[in-house]
Structures are given as C-alpha cells and as structure tokens.
Design an enzyme around this catalytic site. Structure first.
Site, PDB file in Angstrom:
ATOM      1  N   ASP A  41      -0.138 -25.564  35.437  1.00 55.77           N
ATOM      2  CA  ASP A  41       0.679 -26.552  34.718  1.00 55.77           C
ATOM      3  C   ASP A  41       2.125 -26.539  35.190  1.00 55.77           C
ATOM      4  O   ASP A  41       2.920 -27.371  34.748  1.00 55.77           O
ATOM      5  CB  ASP A  41       0.630 -26.287  33.203  1.00 55.77           C
ATOM      6  CG  ASP A  41      -0.571 -26.954  32.538  1.00 55.77           C
ATOM      7  OD1 ASP A  41      -1.264 -27.722  33.221  1.00 55.77           O
ATOM      8  OD2 ASP A  41      -0.799 -26.703  31.344  1.00 55.77           O
ATOM      9  N   ASP A 116       7.293 -14.934  32.093  1.00 51.93           N
ATOM     10  CA  ASP A 116       6.275 -15.798  32.694  1.00 51.93           C
ATOM     11  C   ASP A 116       4.924 -15.180  32.395  1.00 51.93           C
ATOM     12  O   ASP A 116       4.566 -14.136  32.953  1.00 51.93           O
ATOM     13  CB  ASP A 116       6.520 -15.901  34.208  1.00 51.93           C
ATOM     14  CG  ASP A 116       5.519 -16.834  34.889  1.00 51.93           C
ATOM     15  OD1 ASP A 116       4.766 -17.511  34.173  1.00 51.93           O
ATOM     16  OD2 ASP A 116       5.505 -16.877  36.138  1.00 51.93           O
ATOM     17  N   PRO A 118       0.680 -15.143  32.098  1.00 53.00           N
ATOM     18  CA  PRO A 118      -0.470 -15.732  32.798  1.00 53.00           C
ATOM     19  C   PRO A 118      -1.238 -16.685  31.898  1.00 53.00           C
ATOM     20  O   PRO A 118      -1.318 -16.492  30.685  1.00 53.00           O
ATOM     21  CB  PRO A 118      -1.313 -14.515  33.180  1.00 53.00           C
ATOM     22  CG  PRO A 118      -0.923 -13.461  32.202  1.00 53.00           C
ATOM     23  CD  PRO A 118       0.518 -13.704  31.872  1.00 53.00           C
ATOM     24  N   SER A 548     -23.873  13.563  17.811  1.00 52.09           N
ATOM     25  CA  SER A 548     -22.440  13.210  17.745  1.00 52.09           C
ATOM     26  C   SER A 548     -21.864  13.041  19.149  1.00 52.09           C
ATOM     27  O   SER A 548     -21.076  13.871  19.603  1.00 52.09           O
ATOM     28  CB  SER A 548     -21.659  14.257  16.946  1.00 52.09           C
ATOM     29  OG  SER A 548     -21.964  15.573  17.347  1.00 52.09           O
TER      30      SER A 548
END
Length: 637
Positions: A41, A116, A118, A548
């Site tokens: 964009d 900036d 992503p 466990s």
C-alpha cells in the site's frame, strides 16, 4: 519541493544562535506514530517521503542530499528521493521490515518517531509491538484496491491497542487520476466499517507518497480537498499529555533508596496526574497513607511534578513501599485485584496453554500468572468470535487471568502503563505474549483467605514427620507406580503417614473429564498439584506417580510448597526399554495410530535437568530404587 517559511526561520536561528536552536529543538513535543496497511500500500514510500521532505534523513545522507539539490536542482531531488525509497524497499526485500523499523525525523514544530510495521497477517505480533507506544496511526489504503481485509485487521488492532488518533491516508491517488469520486467511495466504505468497530472519528486525506501530493503542503492536483496535509496534521494533532495530567496521580515505584541512608525516597515515572509537596498519597497494594515531603530530581527539588516526569518522592512517614508498588492520590486510589478479564495477543510459536504457569509483568511488578479460561478468540479479519482452548502464534483472545497475588491496576482503556502487561515464559524467560486488562473479576473481591489456628507445621509435628511431595516423573512404562508403591509400603512400615496419588487412579475420578491434549495434561497436573498441596497442609508425605511430561507444570507444583518440601524423582528409563515392557499395550496402540498424543511417540517428554533423585532403571531393581527414595525422604527430616 520548495522549503516553507518555517524552514527559513530555523536556518536563520541556526546561523544566529546554535545554542538557542538546540534548546528549542530539545523542548519540541514528540509524536510517536505508526504506518500500517495492506502489503504494497506504500508504507515505505510514504516514510521515505516524510524523511526526505523533512530534511532530517540519516546524517550520512544529509550532506549529499543538500549538495545534490544545490547542484542539479529539482531533478536531482527526485533522483535522491528515488534512491531513498529504493533503499527502504531493499530493506523490505531482505526481510528487515518483517520486524518493526523505527525512524526519527523532525520539522520546525515537532519531533517524530515513526514505526514501520509489517502488513502480513503472520506478523500481527510485530504490528502490536509497534503500536503499543504510538500516539497516532496512519492507515494506508491503495486507491486502486480500496478497503481490504488487512485494512480491517490493522484498524481492529489499532483500536485494540487504544490509539485514538487515526489518519486514513488514501494513497496512490496519482494512479486513479486524482479522482474525488474514488476517494469519497473509499472513505465512505471505511467509515461504515470503522463505526461498527468503535473508531468514532478519524481524519481522511488523499495523498500520493511517491509524488508528494498532500504530504507537506496542499496539492494542486486535488483542489477539491480542503483538509490539512499529512505533515500539518502530524504537527498539530493534540496529544494525550493534557488528559493524563488531569487524571488522578499514579506513579509506579521502580526503585527504593536504601533504608540505611539518610535519604529515603521512592523513584518512578509519573504515569498520570500531578503531585505537589504536602499532597496526601496512598501506597498500593498495602493501602498505607502519608504525605509528600519532597519531590527530588537530578536538577533539584520541585514544588510540583506532572505526568511524564521521572521523580523521587520522599514521604513524611515510614511506610512499607517497594519496587512494583504504586503511589496514588490518597482520595482516588487504584483498584487492587488478583483475577481479571483481559485481551491477550500471543507472540510465541509454542501455544498458550490454560493452567500453565507464566510470569506476568505489569508496570514494575512481576507476578506468577495463569490463564484460567479462554472465553473466545478473535478472528481479526472478520471480527468474529471463535471458540478455542489455546492461542497460537499471532492469535488474539479474551481470557480470564489469575495472579498469585493482588496488584494495583487500571483498565487499559484508562491507563496504558498500569493496564498493559507482557507474559514471560518461566523456563526460557522469553516474552511470549502481551495483553490489556479490562476489569477485575468479582470473585477476586468476594473470596478471602481464611486464617486457620492449626496449620501444616502442627499437623506434621503430630505425625513426627516433615510434610513433603515426592513427585515421580518419567515415561509410560518406566516403573513410576511400581517404585512409588514400594516407597509407600516402606514408609507405612516405618510408621509414617503417607498417601499415593497415581495417574491412572486420579483419572477415574477427579480428572475423569480430561483427555491427553497438551491443554488437558497441563490441567491434569495443576489439579493434582493443588490436591497434593492440600495433603501436605494436613502434614502428610504425598507420593505422586504421573508422567507429567512438561517441566513448567512440575516447577509449578514445586513452587506451591516451601523450599525443600518438593522432591522430584526422575524414573529414567530409555524409550526403547519402556516400549519393550509395554505392560498395558499403549505403545503398540500409539505406533499403530490408535492412540493420539502419547508421550514419547507423538507428544514430547521434557526430562528434569536437575532432579533431587535420578533412578536409572537399567541398573537398579525397583526395591533398590525405592530404598534410595525412602532414605532421601527420611534423611532430610
């Protein structure tokens, strides 16, 4: 681009009095903002334009840019801008902007830090990181594509983080012929979505990052647009500083001076409000009150301090106050609680498991915490609420949290510093999540600890023994139950009061509702740990025989009791030998695909790195192993 009058004024001041210029620059306000939007964009191009047009590009480029602009004029400037954008694009191609890239620039009126972020969905955590300290968000839309799924997702995240200043920048207007009709259509589409999301207001503007339209000045290509340029809006948008100053006093204590010194004060950052000498304050969570006797800074004492300053407060009384406590206005204290509803953003490859112990850092306080229930996950693309038990990488969910002690807090919507938190893995100490507190659960205030007259020490002394948990762990077929049974028989013969909790037996009753997924395994051990702790409160020696498999849950049980009362016994049997024994036929079923999530086959086992006792069953008989355990239990008292 022609320099404006403010640039000439700044240049003149630099020439006349560099000291005055530096002082003026130091006291400019700082705006932190993010750029976000769908992939391609134009975020990097826009940032390149802002850096270039503000003339505050990296120092090693500035001299060359000025020299080139003087030598070749406008054409040279366009070449330099193209080179800068190419450099930012190269960073993106190399994966640098997969993380958040921060850049600094300034104009004559204000300083800026731009993040900036992503655009890809798989980097939601990075976008949240960049937005967490931002005052404003610039959401870019490609004029050719309009409102996309990623536009909606980033808008949701911006609103979630609490950014109230939103700029809708309809970019690449040069590629749609500077069409007002196309611009109006996009703004109308976005407004319909934003209103439903809860974004009450935003500033829309048509721009071209590449051509520079409406970046620093009104563009002649769009005379129909009457609003401010992007830089003009960034320079004048109101920050939240005034609102924070009007709020009640909240200061998280980060440092306490040593009590043996003549000077005793409590240092921290004023998150909101103001404080003056003589003000009545309250220290939370203790609730003790006092008055401020001094406000100390490196530059000397102040009569009054406001939000945004780091100060040291001296109090008139000797009050109990330590790192992580919060000093508040006495008349308007914070709420204190240990259970909350919160939104959680998960940032780790390893999924979030309800019931697993984590560390939670809020303000300057770090406490133990567990997710007790996940109410729902949020599909950030559609805003749909989806049922789920765990959170994977970049997932967002609304959960209930339980802390090991009460902490002072404010809802994130009111105070980001005292309502925002990070989640830390107890074993790796890596940050695995971040979140925002909504409110305290009512049960946090309605349930209180009842003091008992007769405690574990008296009950254990009555039995002439020390209460403890002996925790047998190992693969299925290792011999845990066999050895634990022999230990129980020997202790009983010696007149000791003990009880054995066996994994299979517990799943017939207390844990009959649990399966064998990682989530259920964590809950299985959590419940057994709580039961074992209650039994030690009765003065018993508790033996437990459970696979466990996860280190975190065994450590959780260890922390439930006093130091020295948890004995971890690793029944160390190689997988091949355990599988060879296979008394119950479980390995055979697992290998045939008939038994899912079986430890050692398709579910991992994390052996104890330093157990109190390691039993090598390739060299010890069950009787010899049991004798070693009994000797350790009795030898420690």
């Amino acid at each position: 681009m022609q320099p404006d009058a403010s640039s000439y004024r700044a240049d003149a001041l630099i020439a006349e009095d560099i000291g005055a210029y530096l002082d003026r620059h130091q006291h400019k306000s700082l705006l932190r903002f993010i750029t976000c939007g769908s992939v391609d964009d134009g975020k990097s191009t826009l940032i390149g334009r802002l850096l270039y047009d503000s003339k505050m590009i990296f120092e090693d480029q500035l001299a060359a840019l000025v020299a080139d602009s003087k030598r070749v004029g406008t054409q040279g400037q366009e070449i330099d801008f193209a080179l800068l954008v190419d450099g930012l694009a190269a960073e993106r191609e190399q994966g640098i902007t997969i993380d958040v890239a921060y850049r600094f620039f300034a104009t004559d009126k204000r300083k800026f830090i731009v993040a900036d972020t992503p655009g890809h969905e798989q980097y939601t955590r990075n976008m949240v990181t960049g937005a967490s300290t931002a005052d404003l968000a610039v959401i870019l839309i490609d004029a050719r594509k309009g409102v996309l799924t990623q536009t909606r997702r980033h808008s949701y995240l911006v609103h979630l983080i609490g950014i109230r200043n939103v700029v809708l920048a309809v970019n690449k207007m040069d590629l749609v012929g500077y069409s007002q009709a196309r611009y109006d259509e996009i703004v109308a589409d976005y407004r319909a979505f934003a209103t439903g999301l809860g974004i009450a207001d935003f500033v829309a503007m048509p721009i071209s990052g590449f051509k520079g339209d409406n970046i620093t000045a009104a563009s002649p290509n769009m005379p129909w647009y009457r609003g401010p340029s992007l830089i003009e809006h960034l320079e004048t948008v109101a920050l939240d500083e005034e609102a924070l100053a009007r709020a009640p006093l909240r200061m998280a204590v980060q440092w306490v001076n040593r009590p043996d010194l003549d000077f005793r004060g409590f240092s921290g950052f004023i998150n909101s409000g103001c404080v003056a000498v003589g003000d009545a304050v309250r220290v939370l969570p203790s609730g003790r009150t006092s008055t401020v006797s001094r406000i100390v800074t490196l530059d000397g004492d102040l009569p009054r301090a406001v939000a945004g300053l780091s100060v040291t407060l001296c109090l008139a009384d000797e009050v109990d106050c330590s790192r992580g406590d919060v000093i508040t206005a006495a008349a308007v204290p914070l709420e204190v609680a240990d259970q909350f509803e919160a939104t959680l953003v998960w940032m780790a490859d390893e999924p979030m498991l309800p019931g697993r112990p984590y560390l939670l850092k809020i303000g300057a306080t770090t406490v133990a915490a567990t997710v007790t229930a996940e109410k729902y996950q949020v599909n950030v693309n559609t805003l749909e609420h989806v049922a789920g038990k765990t959170l994977g990488l970049n997932a967002i969910g609304v959960c209930n949290l339980a802390l090991d002690r009460a902490v002072p807090f404010a809802p994130y919507a009111e105070n980001h510093d005292l309502g925002g938190f990070i989640v830390i893995d107890r074993m790796s100490h890596a940050t695995v999540g971040a979140g925002m507190l909504h409110f305290a659960l009512r049960r946090s205030h309605n349930i209180h600890w009842q003091a008992l007259e007769i405690g574990r020490e008296q009950l254990a002394a009555q039995k002439h023994q020390r209460a403890r948990i002996v925790w047998f762990t190992g693969l299925s077929g290792a011999g845990k139950s066999t050895i634990a049974n022999l230990v129980a028989k020997q202790l009983y013969a010696l007149g000791k009061h003990c009880f054995l909790l066996d994994g299979d037996n517990v799943r017939h009753g207390l844990n009959k509702d649990l399966g064998f997924t990682d989530v259920d395994r964590v809950e299985n051990i959590r419940r057994v740990g709580e039961v074992a702790k209650l039994m030690t409160d009765a003065g018993l020696i508790v033996l437990t025989a459970f696979i466990s498999p996860f280190r975190s849950e065994r450590e959780m049980v260890r922390r439930m009791v006093a130091e020295g009362e948890f004995i971890e016994v690793h029944v160390d049997t190689p997988l091949a030998l355990a599988e060879q024994r296979d008394v119950k036929g479980l390995y055979r079923k697992a290998r045939a695909g008939q038994l899912k999530n079986f430890t050692g086959v398709d579910s991992r086992y994390e052996p104890p790195p330093v157990p109190e006792i390691r039993l090598d069953t390739t060299t010890l008989t069950p009787e010899e192993a049991a004798a070693l355990v009994v000797a350790r239990v009795l030898g420690d008292g």
